[in-house]
Scaffold this motif. Structure first.
Motif, PDB file in Angstrom:
ATOM      1  N   ASN A 213      -6.636   3.721   1.216  1.00  0.00           N
ATOM      2  CA  ASN A 213      -6.242   4.973   1.880  1.00  0.00           C
ATOM      3  C   ASN A 213      -7.279   5.379   2.922  1.00  0.00           C
ATOM      4  O   ASN A 213      -6.933   5.804   4.034  1.00  0.00           O
ATOM      5  CB  ASN A 213      -6.072   6.100   0.851  1.00  0.00           C
TER       6      ASN A 213
ATOM      7  N   ASN B  64       1.163   4.251  -3.036  1.00  0.00           N
ATOM      8  CA  ASN B  64       0.985   5.690  -2.808  1.00  0.00           C
ATOM      9  C   ASN B  64       2.191   6.503  -3.274  1.00  0.00           C
ATOM     10  O   ASN B  64       2.056   7.551  -3.911  1.00  0.00           O
ATOM     11  CB  ASN B  64       0.743   5.962  -1.326  1.00  0.00           C
TER      12      ASN B  64
ATOM     13  N   GLY C 264      -2.430  10.284   1.548  1.00  0.00           N
ATOM     14  CA  GLY C 264      -3.511   9.335   1.293  1.00  0.00           C
ATOM     15  C   GLY C 264      -4.771  10.003   0.791  1.00  0.00           C
ATOM     16  O   GLY C 264      -5.349   9.594  -0.223  1.00  0.00           O
TER      17      GLY C 264
ATOM     18  N   HIS D 278       0.829  -1.208   0.000  1.00  0.00           N
ATOM     19  CA  HIS D 278       0.000   0.000   0.000  1.00  0.00           C
ATOM     20  C   HIS D 278       0.867   1.263   0.000  1.00  0.00           C
ATOM     21  O   HIS D 278       0.602   2.227  -0.732  1.00  0.00           O
ATOM     22  CB  HIS D 278      -0.915  -0.030   1.227  1.00  0.00           C
TER      23      HIS D 278
END
Length: 544
Positions: free
Chosen positions: A428, A363, A494, A359
């Motif tokens: 997010n 990002n 995020g 994750h």
């Protein structure tokens, strides 16, 4: 002992020097403009002074001739010595038939003999006593005793009458003034004739223009505001010059000025206009550019600081899952997990940290990619299955803080969005809910339709977002200012990524109003599927 040093901010110093230099240039330009204008105005005053001097010379000659004519209007001027009876009789009752001067006939003025020693009239053309004689006597009593006896003297009696006299010595101890009074209208031709174009200004300066279009002249009695005569009916004084004719001619004041309209023809390049407004506008524009540059530099410095904080945060966020993965792998490799339950427990931690690491990498990659304004081409996906799969993959991270995730998905809801982008948006939002909510909280994830829109919401049971932070949390590298937000790790990108990805598909993401906790709502265009309706095919469509 600790020494404190001040580190100079060279950008601020450079901007200060630029502003000071700009201000110096503006001041120098303004002073040069003022000097140029002052020189031009001084030149106009010099021209006006030249015209005043020449007009005074002409006027003095004309007044001297008019005064001599007035003194001879009743016959020869009496000589010094004893005055016989015939002379006194002629002064007391002049015979206008014997006069050579037209002034006595036209004005009806009189002539007088005044004794300075006795301070009284000796003879006069008016019967005595009379108001006229008393007035003439009062004027002669105050008249200046000028040394040049051959020069006639002019004095003003009142608004309409003038008096001219000459000094005659009858005896060493007695001085006689021979005076004649006349109307002011007989001075008007004298004032006008003194206004001579060939004399007041050089012909090369006038350049063939009419004199009254170049110079304005007016004659004033001492202390009067209304002129006795003027070359123009409407007087406008621009850099005027003044001079007086002296006591012989009632101290008349002559004023002259060059007309403003004629200044361009007399000064090369014309009378310069004040450039102060242009200089001020230029200075303000330049100062605005400098301030804009300062703001841009400050913004860039702030961006650099934010990126430095971002790199630091990302490094910390990446090190944490990597350290956890290495720790549990080392545990498995050394055989410290003896039972199947212990091995399963270690593998679950590795899976959780791997998900977190993936994750984070997604990002960072999204932030590093160049932005595109073109709409994204996306297939139609069924949200119930996609969201259930995303939540299932996020469960290991939720379990790390003993959080429970409750799903509520409306079946058959379709939206046009790429699966990887939907996954990144939801991860997010879910990650924020886990970070900023309490341990053991319940996170609610729902999806439903609202007219032509699809609403996906993520709610947590945390303290919520303060009102002051509701706008800034959407900016890149910005985090909340509350104690909970500052104490929680994160990169601050995020929500920015979630908003950007949602907008690519014609949607939006916003913070909803709740009594407690925080609720983030994602809205996407709804796709309808029917036998003959619009968007009946699930092939790729273009997001608006």
């Amino acid at each position: 002992m600790r020494k404190f040093t001040i580190k100079p901010n060279w950008s601020v110093v450079l901007l200060g020097v630029s502003l000071a230099t700009l201000a110096g240039i503006a001041v120098q330009a303004y002073q040069a403009d003022r000097r140029h204008r002052d020189t031009a105005l001084a030149l106009l005053r010099d021209y006006a002074s030249f015209a005043v001097f020449n007009y005074n010379q002409n006027l003095a000659g004309g007044l001297r001739s008019a005064a001599d004519a007035a003194l001879h209007s009743f016959g020869p001027v009496p000589r010094g010595g004893a005055f016989d009876a015939a002379t006194l009789a002629r002064v007391s009752s002049p015979s206008h038939a014997d006069c050579n001067c037209r002034m006595s006939n036209a004005v009806g003025g009189g002539n007088y003999l005044y004794s300075v020693a006795n301070d009284s009239l000796i003879a006069g053309s008016q019967p005595r006593p009379s108001a006229a004689n008393d007035l003439i006597a009062a004027v002669l009593r105050k008249a200046p005793r000028l040394p040049n006896a051959s020069e006639p003297v002019l004095q003003r009696v009142d608004a309409n009458r003038w008096l001219t006299y000459r000094t005659i010595s009858r005896s060493p101890n007695d001085t006689i003034l021979y005076a004649v009074w006349f109307d002011q209208s007989h001075l008007q031709p004298v004032f006008k004739q003194a206004f001579c174009p060939e004399v007041l200004l050089p012909p090369t300066l006038a350049r063939g223009l009419p004199l009254d279009s170049i110079v304005t002249v007016a004659v004033y009695a001492q202390g009067d505001a209304t002129p006795l005569w003027s070359s123009r009916s409407e007087l406008e004084w621009h850099q005027p010059a003044e001079d007086t004719l002296g006591a012989y001619y009632a101290a008349l004041v002559v004023r002259a000025s060059i007309r403003k309209e004629a200044a361009p023809s007399l000064i090369i390049g014309g009378l310069p206009r004040s450039r102060l407004p242009q200089l001020f506008a230029l200075f303000m524009i330049s100062a605005g550019l400098v301030l804009a540059a300062a703001k841009q530099i400050r913004r860039e410095r702030g961006l650099v600081r934010m990126r430095e904080r971002f790199v630091t945060s990302v490094s910390h966020e990446l090190r944490t899952p990597l350290a956890q993965i290495r720790l549990f792998l080392e545990t498995l490799r050394l055989g410290r997990a003896g039972t199947n339950a212990e091995r399963e427990w270690a593998l679950s931690h590795i899976e959780r940290e791997s998900t977190r690491l993936s994750h984070l990498v997604e990002n960072v990659l999204h932030v590093s990619r160049p932005r595109t304004t073109a709409p994204a081409a996306a297939p139609v996906v069924e949200l119930e299955a996609e969201l259930a799969d995303i939540v299932a993959g996020f469960l290991p991270l939720a379990r790390s803080r003993r959080a429970h995730v409750v799903n509520s998905f409306e079946p058959g809801v379709l939206a046009a969005i790429r699966s990887e982008h939907l996954r990144q948006i939801m991860l997010n939002l879910l990650d924020n809910a886990v970070k900023y909510g309490p341990v053991g909280q319940t996170i609610k994830v729902s999806a439903k339709t609202n007219l032509d829109r699809v609403q996906i919401s993520v709610s947590d049971q945390g303290p919520g977002v303060p009102t002051a932070d509701r706008d800034r949390i959407w900016d890149a590298f910005q985090r909340g200012t509350s104690e909970e937000a500052l104490a929680t790790g994160g990169t601050g990108i995020g929500l920015t990524i979630a908003r950007e990805l949602t907008r690519q598909y014609g949607g939006s993401v916003q913070l909803g109003a709740t009594d407690g906790g925080a609720t983030f709502i994602v809205e996407l265009p709804r796709i309808r599927v029917g036998p003959r309706g619009e968007n009946h095919s699930r092939t790729a469509v273009q997001a608006s």
